[in-house]
Design a protein around this motif. Structure first.
Motif, PDB file in Angstrom:
ATOM      1  N   GLN A  94      38.572  45.439  49.099  1.00 55.27           N
ATOM      2  CA  GLN A  94      39.973  45.092  49.251  1.00 55.27           C
ATOM      3  C   GLN A  94      40.508  44.454  47.964  1.00 55.27           C
ATOM      4  O   GLN A  94      41.611  44.790  47.513  1.00 55.27           O
ATOM      5  CB  GLN A  94      40.118  44.124  50.429  1.00 55.27           C
ATOM      6  N   MET A  95      39.718  43.565  47.348  1.00 55.79           N
ATOM      7  CA  MET A  95      40.159  42.904  46.124  1.00 55.79           C
ATOM      8  C   MET A  95      40.261  43.891  44.964  1.00 55.79           C
ATOM      9  O   MET A  95      41.129  43.747  44.100  1.00 55.79           O
ATOM     10  CB  MET A  95      39.249  41.725  45.775  1.00 55.79           C
ATOM     11  N   LYS A  96      39.437  44.924  44.929  1.00 58.63           N
ATOM     12  CA  LYS A  96      39.567  45.963  43.900  1.00 58.63           C
ATOM     13  C   LYS A  96      40.912  46.669  44.054  1.00 58.63           C
ATOM     14  O   LYS A  96      41.610  46.911  43.073  1.00 58.63           O
ATOM     15  CB  LYS A  96      38.431  46.984  44.014  1.00 58.63           C
ATOM     16  N   GLN A  97      41.246  47.014  45.292  1.00 57.24           N
ATOM     17  CA  GLN A  97      42.513  47.682  45.569  1.00 57.24           C
ATOM     18  C   GLN A  97      43.685  46.778  45.200  1.00 57.24           C
ATOM     19  O   GLN A  97      44.656  47.225  44.594  1.00 57.24           O
ATOM     20  CB  GLN A  97      42.584  48.077  47.043  1.00 57.24           C
ATOM     21  N   ILE A  98      43.586  45.504  45.542  1.00 55.93           N
ATOM     22  CA  ILE A  98      44.655  44.552  45.251  1.00 55.93           C
ATOM     23  C   ILE A  98      44.807  44.368  43.747  1.00 55.93           C
ATOM     24  O   ILE A  98      45.925  44.360  43.219  1.00 55.93           O
ATOM     25  CB  ILE A  98      44.396  43.206  45.968  1.00 55.93           C
ATOM     26  N   THR A  99      43.697  44.234  43.037  1.00 57.52           N
ATOM     27  CA  THR A  99      43.749  44.060  41.588  1.00 57.52           C
ATOM     28  C   THR A  99      44.400  45.268  40.928  1.00 57.52           C
ATOM     29  O   THR A  99      45.234  45.119  40.025  1.00 57.52           O
ATOM     30  CB  THR A  99      42.331  43.825  41.031  1.00 57.52           C
ATOM     31  N   SER A 100      44.036  46.444  41.369  1.00 55.67           N
ATOM     32  CA  SER A 100      44.633  47.669  40.834  1.00 55.67           C
ATOM     33  C   SER A 100      46.144  47.679  41.075  1.00 55.67           C
ATOM     34  O   SER A 100      46.930  48.003  40.177  1.00 55.67           O
ATOM     35  CB  SER A 100      43.973  48.881  41.480  1.00 55.67           C
ATOM     36  N   TRP A 101      46.559  47.323  42.279  1.00 53.76           N
ATOM     37  CA  TRP A 101      47.980  47.262  42.601  1.00 53.76           C
ATOM     38  C   TRP A 101      48.688  46.214  41.754  1.00 53.76           C
ATOM     39  O   TRP A 101      49.789  46.457  41.250  1.00 53.76           O
ATOM     40  CB  TRP A 101      48.161  46.968  44.091  1.00 53.76           C
ATOM     41  N   GLU A 102      48.075  45.027  41.586  1.00 49.44           N
ATOM     42  CA  GLU A 102      48.698  43.959  40.807  1.00 49.44           C
ATOM     43  C   GLU A 102      48.943  44.393  39.366  1.00 49.44           C
ATOM     44  O   GLU A 102      49.978  44.075  38.780  1.00 49.44           O
ATOM     45  CB  GLU A 102      47.822  42.697  40.836  1.00 49.44           C
ATOM     46  N   VAL A 103      48.015  45.134  38.803  1.00 52.02           N
ATOM     47  CA  VAL A 103      48.171  45.624  37.436  1.00 52.02           C
ATOM     48  C   VAL A 103      49.326  46.632  37.378  1.00 52.02           C
ATOM     49  O   VAL A 103      50.196  46.539  36.508  1.00 52.02           O
ATOM     50  CB  VAL A 103      46.851  46.242  36.915  1.00 52.02           C
ATOM     51  N   ARG A 104      49.331  47.598  38.308  1.00 49.39           N
ATOM     52  CA  ARG A 104      50.396  48.605  38.332  1.00 49.39           C
ATOM     53  C   ARG A 104      51.769  47.974  38.544  1.00 49.39           C
ATOM     54  O   ARG A 104      52.755  48.387  37.943  1.00 49.39           O
ATOM     55  CB  ARG A 104      50.148  49.630  39.439  1.00 49.39           C
ATOM     56  N   ALA A 105      51.843  46.977  39.422  1.00 51.08           N
ATOM     57  CA  ALA A 105      53.119  46.349  39.756  1.00 51.08           C
ATOM     58  C   ALA A 105      53.463  45.194  38.827  1.00 51.08           C
ATOM     59  O   ALA A 105      54.521  44.580  38.972  1.00 51.08           O
ATOM     60  CB  ALA A 105      53.083  45.856  41.200  1.00 51.08           C
ATOM     61  N   ASP A 106      52.590  44.885  37.889  1.00 57.63           N
ATOM     62  CA  ASP A 106      52.792  43.798  36.922  1.00 57.63           C
ATOM     63  C   ASP A 106      53.017  42.459  37.632  1.00 57.63           C
ATOM     64  O   ASP A 106      53.918  41.701  37.289  1.00 57.63           O
ATOM     65  CB  ASP A 106      53.959  44.131  35.991  1.00 57.63           C
ATOM     66  N   MET A 107      52.200  42.202  38.643  1.00 64.72           N
ATOM     67  CA  MET A 107      52.293  40.949  39.387  1.00 64.72           C
ATOM     68  C   MET A 107      51.600  39.832  38.613  1.00 64.72           C
ATOM     69  O   MET A 107      50.522  40.034  38.046  1.00 64.72           O
ATOM     70  CB  MET A 107      51.639  41.088  40.767  1.00 64.72           C
ATOM     71  N   PRO A 108      52.198  38.650  38.580  1.00 63.20           N
ATOM     72  CA  PRO A 108      51.595  37.537  37.846  1.00 63.20           C
ATOM     73  C   PRO A 108      50.431  36.914  38.619  1.00 63.20           C
ATOM     74  O   PRO A 108      50.280  37.124  39.829  1.00 63.20           O
ATOM     75  CB  PRO A 108      52.741  36.541  37.728  1.00 63.20           C
ATOM     76  N   CYS A 109      49.637  36.140  37.909  1.00 60.45           N
ATOM     77  CA  CYS A 109      48.573  35.372  38.553  1.00 60.45           C
ATOM     78  C   CYS A 109      49.219  34.302  39.422  1.00 60.45           C
ATOM     79  O   CYS A 109      50.337  33.852  39.148  1.00 60.45           O
ATOM     80  CB  CYS A 109      47.682  34.710  37.499  1.00 60.45           C
ATOM     81  N   LEU A 110      48.514  33.893  40.440  1.00 61.99           N
ATOM     82  CA  LEU A 110      49.028  32.869  41.345  1.00 61.99           C
ATOM     83  C   LEU A 110      48.408  31.516  41.014  1.00 61.99           C
ATOM     84  O   LEU A 110      47.296  31.432  40.499  1.00 61.99           O
ATOM     85  CB  LEU A 110      48.731  33.253  42.795  1.00 61.99           C
ATOM     86  N   ASP A 111      49.130  30.457  41.334  1.00 65.88           N
ATOM     87  CA  ASP A 111      48.675  29.088  41.102  1.00 65.88           C
ATOM     88  C   ASP A 111      48.121  28.512  42.394  1.00 65.88           C
ATOM     89  O   ASP A 111      48.746  28.634  43.443  1.00 65.88           O
ATOM     90  CB  ASP A 111      49.847  28.207  40.636  1.00 65.88           C
ATOM     91  N   GLY A 112      46.969  27.863  42.294  1.00 65.78           N
ATOM     92  CA  GLY A 112      46.360  27.223  43.450  1.00 65.78           C
ATOM     93  C   GLY A 112      44.854  27.215  43.295  1.00 65.78           C
ATOM     94  O   GLY A 112      44.317  27.631  42.260  1.00 65.78           O
ATOM     95  N   SER A 113      44.163  26.745  44.307  1.00 66.42           N
ATOM     96  CA  SER A 113      42.705  26.735  44.276  1.00 66.42           C
ATOM     97  C   SER A 113      42.192  28.168  44.330  1.00 66.42           C
ATOM     98  O   SER A 113      42.913  29.081  44.735  1.00 66.42           O
ATOM     99  CB  SER A 113      42.152  25.938  45.461  1.00 66.42           C
ATOM    100  N   ASP A 114      40.953  28.369  43.939  1.00 68.76           N
ATOM    101  CA  ASP A 114      40.379  29.714  43.939  1.00 68.76           C
ATOM    102  C   ASP A 114      40.455  30.358  45.318  1.00 68.76           C
ATOM    103  O   ASP A 114      40.814  31.528  45.452  1.00 68.76           O
ATOM    104  CB  ASP A 114      38.916  29.687  43.471  1.00 68.76           C
ATOM    105  N   LYS A 115      40.129  29.590  46.339  1.00 68.42           N
ATOM    106  CA  LYS A 115      40.148  30.111  47.706  1.00 68.42           C
ATOM    107  C   LYS A 115      41.576  30.468  48.136  1.00 68.42           C
ATOM    108  O   LYS A 115      41.818  31.516  48.723  1.00 68.42           O
ATOM    109  CB  LYS A 115      39.540  29.076  48.643  1.00 68.42           C
ATOM    110  N   ALA A 116      42.523  29.577  47.811  1.00 69.62           N
ATOM    111  CA  ALA A 116      43.920  29.822  48.179  1.00 69.62           C
ATOM    112  C   ALA A 116      44.477  31.023  47.427  1.00 69.62           C
ATOM    113  O   ALA A 116      45.207  31.840  47.997  1.00 69.62           O
ATOM    114  CB  ALA A 116      44.768  28.580  47.907  1.00 69.62           C
ATOM    115  N   VAL A 117      44.129  31.152  46.158  1.00 71.56           N
ATOM    116  CA  VAL A 117      44.629  32.272  45.357  1.00 71.56           C
ATOM    117  C   VAL A 117      44.112  33.596  45.915  1.00 71.56           C
ATOM    118  O   VAL A 117      44.871  34.563  46.051  1.00 71.56           O
ATOM    119  CB  VAL A 117      44.256  32.100  43.868  1.00 71.56           C
ATOM    120  N   GLU A 118      42.835  33.657  46.274  1.00 73.92           N
ATOM    121  CA  GLU A 118      42.279  34.894  46.833  1.00 73.92           C
ATOM    122  C   GLU A 118      43.000  35.266  48.134  1.00 73.92           C
ATOM    123  O   GLU A 118      43.369  36.417  48.346  1.00 73.92           O
ATOM    124  CB  GLU A 118      40.781  34.760  47.082  1.00 73.92           C
TER     125      GLU A 118
END
Length: 164
Positions: free
Chosen positions: A68-92
């Motif tokens: 699921q995270m591979k799919q999300i990462t691929s989408w984030e790159v295509r959509a130019d989504m920024p990194c999120l702020d928060g703890s590692d668990k919250a960000v995931e």
């Protein structure tokens, strides 16, 4: 003398299993142990009903989340989504929520250009993991209004409603 709470039961499947029956009333323990003997043990019951054991479930969940995270990462790159702020668990967690919400909202639009303008662009301004987690139960039809509202708020990029 007290009625025992630990019972070793020979199950119908042929396996023996120890059961803690302390939660049962003392007068009901023997009858319950006899009833348990007519049933399969826990492991056989889970196998028969297509249920995975806890360790199998954890392994499956770990593998599922990795895919699921591979799919999300691929989408984030295509959509130019920024990194999120928060703890590692919250960000995931927030990354999964953001992906699910924006994907559901995308299905409601007839034109990709409208989706990008009304949902994706304002969503890029929201970098607070906690904001996305708070919206996890939002209806897909409300996503556009929610992201426009949050993108215009002063805390959209800081992750805090405190302006100081």
């Amino acid at each position: 003398m007290t009625v025992r709470t630990e019972w070793s039961v020979e199950h119908a499947c042929g396996h023996s299993q120890d059961h803690d029956l302390s939660a049962k009333r003392a007068s009901r323990r023997a009858g319950y142990a006899r009833w348990l003997a007519t049933k399969d043990c826990s492991a056989c019951w889970h196998r028969a009903h297509g249920r995975q054991q806890r360790s199998d479930q954890q392994a499956w969940l770990t593998e599922h989340r990795a895919q699921q995270m591979k799919q999300i990462t691929s989408w984030e790159v295509r959509a130019d989504m920024p990194c999120l702020d928060g703890s590692d668990k919250a960000v995931e967690w927030a990354r999964r929520v953001r992906f699910e919400l924006l994907s559901a909202a995308y299905e409601l639009f007839d034109a990709e250009e409208a989706y990008i303008a009304e949902v994706e662009q304002p969503a890029r301004l929201i970098t607070s993991a906690s904001w996305w987690i708070d919206q996890r139960d939002a209806d897909a039809g409300d996503v556009s209004e929610l992201v426009v509202d949050a993108a215009g708020a002063p805390f959209a990029s800081t992750g805090s409603e405190n302006p100081f």
